[in-house]
Scaffold this motif. Sequence first.
Motif, short mmCIF file in Angstrom:
data_model
loop_
_atom_site.label_atom_id
_atom_site.label_comp_id
_atom_site.label_asym_id
_atom_site.label_seq_id
_atom_site.Cartn_x
_atom_site.Cartn_y
_atom_site.Cartn_z
N LYS A 82 0.85 -1.19 0.00
CA LYS A 82 0.00 0.00 0.00
C LYS A 82 0.88 1.23 0.00
N ARG A 85 -0.51 6.97 0.47
CA ARG A 85 -1.84 7.57 0.24
C ARG A 85 -2.96 6.53 0.33
N GLY A 86 -2.62 5.27 0.63
CA GLY A 86 -3.63 4.23 0.81
C GLY A 86 -3.99 3.46 -0.44
N SER A 88 -3.64 0.61 -3.35
CA SER A 88 -3.15 -0.77 -3.42
C SER A 88 -2.30 -0.95 -4.67
N ALA A 147 3.17 2.91 2.64
CA ALA A 147 2.51 3.18 3.92
C ALA A 147 3.49 2.83 5.03
#
Length: 188
Positions: A82, A85-86, A88, A147
């Motif tokens: 990830k 910014r989140g 995938s 992340a």
Amino acid sequence: MRVPVLPTVVVAAAVATMIALGLWQLDRMEQKEALIARYAAAQAIADPVNFPADPQEREALLYRKTSVACARVANVTTVAGKSARGESGVAQRASCLLPGGEPVTVDLGFSRAPQPIAWNGGMVDGVIAPGGRVVASEGVAGLAPLARPDPQSLPNNHFAYAVQWFLFAATALVIYVLALRRSLKVKI
């Protein structure tokens, strides 16, 4: 009516074992909560640590900031990841050798492309993550940042396991009582 001794002892032992396992899970829950709190506190420490060569020492320094010099890159692979910014996608992961010859895994950064990038090594600032790997704070070699490792993402489902064991114990008792009652009715 006489209660059968051997089946009663077996069921009682099984129920006692299930209750003990439930209590053990509650104890594990408290231990895991303390561990997560320790990791969260470590994450807040601004001073970086030297990346330890010993894997057990790495475990003690999880979620601390560190820097590694990847002297030689054995290979680069991709794993699910990830972005900061989140999003995938994939994490580009390098297997490196430090100047002293110790191996280290470094998550270099985020990309959407599944093919591994070409990277020749160098300095990487990051965080010591579970598995003894280093997750780069900023993307390396033009990659987006990953992340940040989060101790809150560690599974702590021990309460649910405890409830399961207690329910198993209660179920075993209910089934045994029903079986005894049925046995009584059949004999009458």
